[in-house]
Scaffold this motif. Structure first.
Motif, PDB file in Angstrom:
ATOM      1  N   SER A  90      -5.783   4.040  -3.259  1.00  0.00           N
ATOM      2  CA  SER A  90      -4.480   4.481  -3.770  1.00  0.00           C
ATOM      3  C   SER A  90      -3.418   4.597  -2.687  1.00  0.00           C
ATOM      4  CB  SER A  90      -4.620   5.852  -4.457  1.00  0.00           C
ATOM      5  OG  SER A  90      -5.502   5.790  -5.546  1.00  0.00           O
ATOM      6  N   LEU A  91      -3.747   4.221  -1.445  1.00  0.00           N
ATOM      7  CA  LEU A  91      -2.847   4.489  -0.320  1.00  0.00           C
ATOM      8  C   LEU A  91      -1.504   3.790  -0.457  1.00  0.00           C
ATOM      9  CD1 LEU A  91      -2.245   5.733   2.411  1.00  0.00           C
ATOM     10  CD2 LEU A  91      -3.453   3.815   3.482  1.00  0.00           C
ATOM     11  N   GLU A  92      -1.518   2.496  -0.704  1.00  0.00           N
ATOM     12  CA  GLU A  92      -0.243   1.778  -0.789  1.00  0.00           C
ATOM     13  C   GLU A  92       0.638   2.304  -1.913  1.00  0.00           C
ATOM     14  OE1 GLU A  92      -2.710  -0.744   1.800  1.00  0.00           O
ATOM     15  OE2 GLU A  92      -3.091   0.318  -0.077  1.00  0.00           O
ATOM     16  N   LEU A  98       6.337   7.715  -1.952  1.00  0.00           N
ATOM     17  CA  LEU A  98       6.873   8.690  -1.012  1.00  0.00           C
ATOM     18  C   LEU A  98       7.905   8.114  -0.057  1.00  0.00           C
ATOM     19  CD1 LEU A  98       3.499  10.461  -0.118  1.00  0.00           C
ATOM     20  CD2 LEU A  98       5.336  11.386  -1.544  1.00  0.00           C
ATOM     21  N   ALA A  99       8.115   6.811  -0.112  1.00  0.00           N
ATOM     22  CA  ALA A  99       9.048   6.170   0.827  1.00  0.00           C
ATOM     23  C   ALA A  99      10.427   6.844   0.874  1.00  0.00           C
ATOM     24  CB  ALA A  99       9.181   4.688   0.497  1.00  0.00           C
ATOM     25  N   PRO A 100      10.983   7.311  -0.256  1.00  0.00           N
ATOM     26  CA  PRO A 100      12.309   7.937  -0.197  1.00  0.00           C
ATOM     27  C   PRO A 100      12.372   9.221   0.632  1.00  0.00           C
ATOM     28  CG  PRO A 100      11.813   7.238  -2.437  1.00  0.00           C
ATOM     29  CD  PRO A 100      10.548   7.109  -1.665  1.00  0.00           C
ATOM     30  N   ILE A 101      11.247   9.881   0.885  1.00  0.00           N
ATOM     31  CA  ILE A 101      11.304  11.125   1.665  1.00  0.00           C
ATOM     32  C   ILE A 101      10.960  10.893   3.127  1.00  0.00           C
ATOM     33  CG2 ILE A 101      10.678  12.440  -0.397  1.00  0.00           C
ATOM     34  CD1 ILE A 101       7.953  13.008   0.957  1.00  0.00           C
ATOM     35  N   THR A 124       3.070  -0.470   5.032  1.00  0.00           N
ATOM     36  CA  THR A 124       3.705  -0.219   3.733  1.00  0.00           C
ATOM     37  C   THR A 124       5.052   0.469   3.895  1.00  0.00           C
ATOM     38  OG1 THR A 124       1.529  -0.017   2.703  1.00  0.00           O
ATOM     39  CG2 THR A 124       3.398   0.813   1.455  1.00  0.00           C
ATOM     40  N   LEU A 125       5.129   1.477   4.743  1.00  0.00           N
ATOM     41  CA  LEU A 125       6.365   2.264   4.866  1.00  0.00           C
ATOM     42  C   LEU A 125       7.384   1.632   5.793  1.00  0.00           C
ATOM     43  CD1 LEU A 125       4.924   5.892   4.991  1.00  0.00           C
ATOM     44  CD2 LEU A 125       6.262   4.863   3.153  1.00  0.00           C
ATOM     45  N   GLN A 126       6.913   1.006   6.878  1.00  0.00           N
ATOM     46  CA  GLN A 126       7.813   0.370   7.840  1.00  0.00           C
ATOM     47  C   GLN A 126       8.802   1.360   8.460  1.00  0.00           C
ATOM     48  OE1 GLN A 126       7.830  -3.102   8.821  1.00  0.00           O
ATOM     49  NE2 GLN A 126       5.813  -2.995   7.851  1.00  0.00           N
ATOM     50  N   LYS A 127       8.467   2.628   8.457  1.00  0.00           N
ATOM     51  CA  LYS A 127       9.306   3.649   9.083  1.00  0.00           C
ATOM     52  C   LYS A 127       8.474   4.898   9.276  1.00  0.00           C
ATOM     53  CE  LYS A 127      11.229   4.774   4.516  1.00  0.00           C
ATOM     54  NZ  LYS A 127      12.458   4.982   3.709  1.00  0.00           N
ATOM     55  N   GLY A 128       9.012   5.836  10.047  1.00  0.00           N
ATOM     56  CA  GLY A 128       8.263   7.038  10.353  1.00  0.00           C
ATOM     57  C   GLY A 128       7.336   6.830  11.539  1.00  0.00           C
TER      58      GLY A 128
END
Length: 401
Positions: A90-92, A98-101, A124-128
């Motif tokens: 379920s990770l992706e 959650l990407a918007p936060i 997946t997130l490409q940020k943080g």
């Protein structure tokens, strides 16, 4: 956010409130007043109304009411620290939710089973700023959403393969975050080896507890199960070493000692609980991944393959057991009529029926079909081939039923 031992102005979010996430969430929310739980469905409704109860043999019992329980990212704002603890498969999906936060300063700690959750989170997130992690714990979620942790350990290990100063700083921040919670948090110098060490143990412990719907005590009581634990550990170690991971030569015996002497006898795995409840499980994360890697190196993992096929049969019998048996019997009849009773495909049908009967406790029927499979396969394979040895392994299992 001021990260110098002061998290009063930090927005801390925990996503996934099952056995591991619920334990970490309760530990954090018992210390910090600014923790948000990201949960869904009945669990969200229960946590909103009742808070979260933790029964822990290691850090003590706690009941917490977080600042916010929600399934809407629009209610959260940008997270400073995000702990993700969901099933590997379920990770992706949760990352996209959650990407918007998440922004470039958000520290993300994915605490999941498997080898690559941190890399997949980054992709997946490409940020943080993603911190690699793993946790040693036996914990689970009860039907009333109470989290129960067994044993005198709960150790979060974090690390990085990056030399980026921002990532190094994030490691220190996470270490400081958990310091007052009671959760042991260790910064690893070789996080790749640490992740593989835990993964190797999971490839034996999770698989065995799921295969036999067993606790630690149940497995300890049968010498044949301990023997299989050793074989599964050895096979997982073999793949790790092929990938040049630094695994000690005595690691199998180290883990057997841990299993026999240190684990709570009533402990079990989340994979066992998932299979018993008919939920999706992480078989592909463990045995499936090992077998995939073994094919790359042309390595034979006979015990891993045996349990993989046994558990595939168990998971394939979702719905009624009789319908699964009916399908297997139809396949045998069709192959016998189409290919002939001595065809290798017919042998495979007998073998699958043997595994079915093992998983359902019928040793006589299992031995009958496995015997037929062995008779047919001996016409095409040598005694030391995988196709013969896997039948012997299954027949050996019948003798202990």
């Amino acid at each position: 956010m001021n990260t110098s031992n002061n998290f009063s102005d930090a927005r801390i979010v925990v996503a996934g409130l099952g056995g591991v996430g619920g334990f970490l969430g309760a530990a954090l929310a018992s210390v910090y007043s600014n923790v948000t739980f990201f949960a869904r469905g009945d669990r969200k409704n229960h946590l909103q109304a009742n808070g979260l109860t933790l029964k822990s043999e290691f850090i003590g019992d706690r009941h917490v009411t977080p600042a916010l329980v929600t399934d809407q990212v629009s209610e959260i704002g940008t997270a400073d620290i995000l702990v993700i603890s969901v099933k590997n498969y379920s990770l992706e999906q949760i990352c996209r939710q959650l990407a918007p936060i998440v922004d470039n300063h958000t520290i993300i700690v994915p605490v999941l089973n498997g080898i690559d959750p941190a890399d997949r989170t980054r992709d997946t997130l490409q940020k943080g700023i993603v911190v690699d992690s793993l946790i040693y714990i036996i914990s689970g979620s009860e039907p009333d959403y109470t989290i129960v942790q067994k044993g005198d350990y709960a150790t979060l290990r974090i690390g990085t393969r990056s030399t980026d100063p921002a990532v190094i700083s994030a490691l220190q921040t996470v270490h400081e975050l958990f310091a007052p919670t009671g959760v042991t948090c260790i910064v690893e110098e070789d996080i790749e080896a640490a992740i593989w060490k835990k993964y190797i143990f999971n490839c034996a412990f999770n698989i065995m507890t799921a295969a036999y719907s067993a606790t630690v005590g149940d497995l300890r009581a049968k010498p044949e199960h301990i023997k299989d634990m050793e074989a599964l550990l050895d096979e997982a170690c073999l793949i790790a070493r092929k990938k040049h991971v630094n695994i000690p030569n005595d690691y199998t015996q180290d883990r057997i000692h841990f299993f026999m002497s240190l684990q709570s006898p009533t402990g079990t795995s989340s994979m066992r609980r998932d299979m018993d409840a008919g939920r999706p499980c992480e078989l592909e994360t463990f045995s499936g991944y090992l077998l995939q890697e073994a094919r790359k190196y042309s390595i034979d993992l006979p015990r891993t393959r045996y349990y993989y096929e046994l558990l595939k049969e168990k998971t394939g019998s979702s719905g009624s057991s009789s319908s699964s048996l009916e399908t297997l019997l139809k396949n045998l009849k069709l192959s016998s009529e189409t290919n002939g009773p001595d065809h290798q495909e017919t042998a495979t049908c007998h073998y699958q029926l043997g595994l079915y009967y093992i998983s359902h406790g019928d040793a006589m029927e299992a031995m009958s079909h496995l015997g037929d499979a062995l008779y047919i396969r001996r016409k095409a394979y040598t005694e030391d081939s995988l196709r013969i040895r896997e039948i012997y392994y299954a027949l050996e299992q019948c003798t202990f039923m």
